[in-house]
Write a protein that holds these residues in place. Structure first.
Motif, PDB file in Angstrom:
ATOM      1  N   ALA A 539       0.807  -1.221   0.000  1.00  0.00           N
ATOM      2  CA  ALA A 539       0.000   0.000   0.000  1.00  0.00           C
ATOM      3  C   ALA A 539       0.839   1.270   0.000  1.00  0.00           C
ATOM      4  O   ALA A 539       0.283   2.373  -0.024  1.00  0.00           O
ATOM      5  CB  ALA A 539      -0.939  -0.002   1.211  1.00  0.00           C
ATOM      6  N   ALA A 715      -7.355   3.310   1.476  1.00  0.00           N
ATOM      7  CA  ALA A 715      -6.807   2.467   0.404  1.00  0.00           C
ATOM      8  C   ALA A 715      -6.126   1.237   0.989  1.00  0.00           C
ATOM      9  O   ALA A 715      -6.032   0.196   0.315  1.00  0.00           O
ATOM     10  CB  ALA A 715      -5.815   3.270  -0.431  1.00  0.00           C
ATOM     11  N   PHE A 716      -5.672   1.332   2.251  1.00  0.00           N
ATOM     12  CA  PHE A 716      -5.074   0.178   2.926  1.00  0.00           C
ATOM     13  C   PHE A 716      -6.122  -0.545   3.770  1.00  0.00           C
ATOM     14  O   PHE A 716      -6.408  -1.717   3.574  1.00  0.00           O
ATOM     15  CB  PHE A 716      -3.897   0.623   3.784  1.00  0.00           C
ATOM     16  CG  PHE A 716      -3.312  -0.462   4.647  1.00  0.00           C
ATOM     17  CD1 PHE A 716      -2.889  -1.658   4.090  1.00  0.00           C
ATOM     18  CD2 PHE A 716      -3.191  -0.304   6.021  1.00  0.00           C
ATOM     19  CE1 PHE A 716      -2.356  -2.665   4.878  1.00  0.00           C
ATOM     20  CE2 PHE A 716      -2.654  -1.294   6.820  1.00  0.00           C
ATOM     21  CZ  PHE A 716      -2.230  -2.483   6.247  1.00  0.00           C
TER      22      PHE A 716
END
Length: 835
Positions: A539, A715-716
């Motif tokens: 990530a 996003a992670f």
């Protein structure tokens, strides 16, 4: 000689102390009053005792049993219905074939029984009544005797106009067996009203003996306090109370007293009592076994029964606290009687004369002016801002947490998996084992993650086949408090409907009990950290961070995050100076040292000349920053700075066309100004971590933050993660070729201020109604409380605290002083609306 110990009293005038306890079992300093009486009998060689019982007989029988541990032989005669003082003795008549003594099990005395018995024999009496002289005879039976000691007259509870003597009946008698012939079988018969007048009328040998010594009938609350005070002040002859550690202070076994606690006797501290730092205790006071008096508590002339907790900064005067009570921080009471199993919320005030019957809960901040007798007040709810929180072994005991585990598991499909992890402190381990006992009982399996950082546990829950997760650890605010977080299969905090469902099952005890073949398994997965690290590195831009050759100082606060982050930072070639990197359960999670460690961190950054100083909290969630120049970055400013860096980085990479930033409603309006510069959108949420996490799942959200050092990079994972926040900060710094000090210089200043104002629970709705009426025509919004705008950058937020009887008032203005004036103005307004 045998003894008949009358122990059937209900003790209605001692309520609420006798709601679940027979009157003879009321503890007087060191032991139940009945035990003091048995000790007196044994001292005079009387060891064969018949106890007449009625109310809550099983409690007395299970406590004293056969009397063998006391070196006595105790048998019992149990009345199905009350038979009176004489009728109860008649019921046990088959055991009384010699001269016997009758003595009350609920009076405290040190009379010398030998001269009384000798007197009885010398007078050839059928009955000898033991008398004593008192200051106020109105509540007793007055006895008149002639110069020879023969009883001539009775007065039962006379008025002052009727009183002819101060010599009263103590309820202690010496009888010959023939006295039983004067008592009808299985009838309600009283000595003073029935038997003695009959003996007197028939000119039987009825004598009175005026005894010397101490005697107190513990018939009401004031007399109970007097008995305890007299025993502590050595007004009667009793065995030594315990080990005397200073003048007037006696202790039992394993008592812990802080070095700066102040004790002014007479005081007795029973086995296992803990007196913590700064506590002040004035006698006469007795504190019974395994009770904790927390820091800076003040007790004056109080009696605290076993297994109770007196919270820090609380003040108790002339009060009695029953067993297994929880008096929380900063509460106060004077001349109050608190029955068993009660909870007094933080900052509650109990007025003089109040009595609280057992199993009640006084809400935080409540002002109680009258007694609470009927009904039961349960907790408002289980869940709060930080999941389920409570003082270890006070609010959250192993049995409570086991029940919580079963309640939680009952909301999940049978056969599903749940992750369970703990913080480094041993209290977390104890409660983790308790919850892991409850979950399998509902047919749900457990993955025991052992000691793990919260973000790692959340990520594993999300990426595995687990249906939910549990995180148990000491609060970052107070290590004596345990926080229990339940998460869903995405690793997010539970929504409020699911929380209410768990509460419903918990309070109704509507658990699902699995068949023996379906009880859940407990396993320990081996790939938890590696799974997190793989996803973590995927990530971030590893190559970009490696090229920057960062050097930083990182304080792990003795948390398990060090085991995870040290390997990640090493792999991306970040040179680190780790502090407090070894997981240590005795040092981790103790909040008072964290600010000192921040100061130490600042000094090291200045001396060594690193790019950054970082402190991760024990959970691995909260990120604190020190600039390359050694200055601490305030949390709200750090949030604005990382938002600016994230938007600038997105401008360069064009990752998201219309990025969104999520922040709570109480954060500065400077976020909107930043967003306008970068064609981004600010999404406001309630000041609630679940709302923050849920909103972070929306499309195009690149960052969510609460303004207090907690960041989400969805996003992670859509959960708070201080370790990912650090890595993304390094990535932004590398991409933009900047330092934290430079990034801060790019921001225009803002000025906020916040404070609290207390408000009773029952006034909160009224205050909000009046506020909304007053500002209905102005520029305002009601997302979380009432936010009132004077202009786009000047506002005040009045937010009712969902967990405490108070409002939080936040403001932003052109200067900090103006913001403070705004807060003060609205504090006064809230107070005026409380009337």
């Amino acid at each position: 000689m045998k003894a008949v110990l009358m122990a059937g009293g209900v003790g209605s005038r001692l309520r609420p102390l006798t709601i679940g306890l027979p009157k003879p079992m009321i503890p007087v300093v060191t032991k139940p009053v009945m035990a003091h009486t048995l000790e007196l009998l044994k001292y005079h060689g009387i060891t064969d005792v018949v106890a007449t019982l009625q109310y809550r007989a099983e409690i007395i029988q299970s406590y004293f049993r056969t009397g063998s541990k006391l070196g006595m032989d105790i048998s019992y005669s149990v009345e199905d219905v009350p038979l009176g003082t004489a009728g109860g003795v008649r019921l046990a008549g088959d055991k009384l074939n010699e001269t016997f003594i009758v003595i009350s099990g609920d009076a405290l005395t040190d009379f010398n029984l030998k001269p009384i018995i000798d007197y009885h024999y010398s007078r050839h009496a059928i009955a000898t009544i033991v008398l004593t002289r008192v200051l106020n005879p109105l509540e007793y039976g007055v006895i008149i005797t002639d110069p020879n000691g023969s009883v001539t007259h009775f007065q039962e509870k006379p008025s002052w106009g009727e009183v002819v003597s101060d010599t009263i009946n103590t309820g202690i008698y010496i009888f010959e067996p023939e006295i039983l012939e004067w008592i009808p079988k299985k009838s309600v018969v009283d000595w003073s009203k029935d038997v003695f007048p009959r003996l007197l009328a028939n000119k039987k040998a009825l004598f009175g003996y005026v005894a010397q010594g101490y005697w107190c009938d513990i018939g009401n609350i004031p007399e109970y306090f007097r008995a305890c005070a007299d025993l502590l002040n050595k007004q009667l002859q009793v065995p030594e109370l315990g080990e005397q550690i200073k003048e007037g202070v006696w202790v039992g076994k394993n008592v812990q007293i802080a070095s700066d606690a102040q004790l002014f006797g007479p005081i007795y501290l029973d086995d296992g009592v803990k007196i913590k730092e700064g506590a002040v205790i004035y006698g006469p006071t007795s504190i019974h076994s395994n009770t904790v008096v927390d820091k800076n508590a003040h007790l004056t002339r109080c009696h605290i029964w076993q297994n109770s907790y007196i919270g820090l900064d609380s003040e108790l005067t002339d009060s009695l606290v029953g067993k297994q009570c929880n008096v929380k921080a900063k509460s106060s009471m004077e001349d109050v009687i608190l029955g068993d199993n009660n909870i007094v919320g933080e900052k509650a005030v109990l007025y003089p004369g109040v009595k609280i019957w057992p199993n009640k809960e006084i809400e935080a901040g409540a002002v109680i002016k009258s007694s609470i007798i009927w009904g039961t007040k349960g907790r408002r709810n289980l869940f709060g801002q930080f999941g389920i929180s409570g003082v270890i072994n006070v609010d959250l005991t192993p049995e409570v947490v086991t029940k919580l585990g079963a309640s939680f598991a009952a909301t999940l499909p049978a056969g599903s998996w749940v992750t369970v992890n703990q913080g480094p402190h041993r209290t977390s381990q104890m409660l983790k084992r308790a919850i892991m006992a409850g979950i399998p009982s509902a047919g749900v399996n457990v993955w025991d993650l052992e000691i793990m950082s919260t973000p790692v546990a959340r990520y594993y829950t999300r990426t595995s086949k687990a249906m939910a997760g549990v995180d148990i650890r000491a609060s970052t605010k107070d290590y004596r408090v345990i926080d229990i977080h339940f998460t869903n299969n995405q690793g997010l905090n539970l929504d409020h409907n699911t929380e209410r469902n768990i509460e419903w099952i918990y309070f109704r005890e509507d658990f699902r009990r699995a068949d023996i073949d379906d009880i859940g398994d407990i396993e320990r997965p081996s790939n938890v950290i590696s799974t997190y690290q793989e996803g973590f590195l995927a990530a971030i831009d590893e190559a970009l961070i490696r090229q920057a050759n960062f050097k930083l100082v990182i304080d792990y606060l003795h948390s398990p995050s060090s085991e995870v982050m040290t390997q990640i930072l090493s792999k991306i070639k970040v040179t680190t100076i780790p502090l407090n990197a070894h997981t240590n359960s005795s040092k981790a999670e103790k909040a008072p040292s964290k600010e000192n460690w921040l100061q130490q961190l600042s000094k090291i950054v200045k001396v060594v000349g690193t790019d950054l100083g970082v402190q991760l909290d024990v959970n691995g969630e909260r990120l604190r920053l020190i600039t390359d120049r050694g200055a601490l970055v305030p949390d709200n400013l750090a949030t604005l700075m990382i938002t600016d860096l994230a938007l600038r980085a997105n401008d360069q990479t064009h990752a998201i066309e219309c990025p969104k930033i999520v922040v709570p409603v109480n954060q500065t309006q400077r976020f909107e100004k930043l967003a306008k510069l970068h064609h981004a959108e600010i999404v406001r949420t309630k000041f609630d971590l679940y709302a923050l996490m849920k909103t972070s799942l929306e499309p195009n959200v690149i960052l969510a933050a609460d303004g207090e050092g907690r960041f989400i990079f969805p996003a992670f994972q859509p959960a708070i993660d201080g370790m990912m926040a650090l890595a993304k900060l390094l990535e932004f710094m590398a991409l933009l070729n900047t330092k934290v000090s430079q990034a801060l210089n790019n921001l225009s200043p803002f000025h906020t201020y916040s404070a609290f104002v207390e408000c009773p629970w029952d006034k909160k709705g009224q205050v909000m109604r009046l506020l909304n009426n007053k500002f209905s025509g102005s520029s305002s919004e009601n997302m979380d409380g009432l936010k009132i705008f004077s202009n786009p950058t000047t506002w005040v937020l009045i937010r009712p605290d969902p967990y405490l009887p108070q409002f939080e008032i936040c403001a932003e203005a052109a200067t900090t002083l103006q913001a403070q004036h705004l807060v003060n103005e609205y504090q006064d307004l809230v107070k005026s609306f409380e009337v």
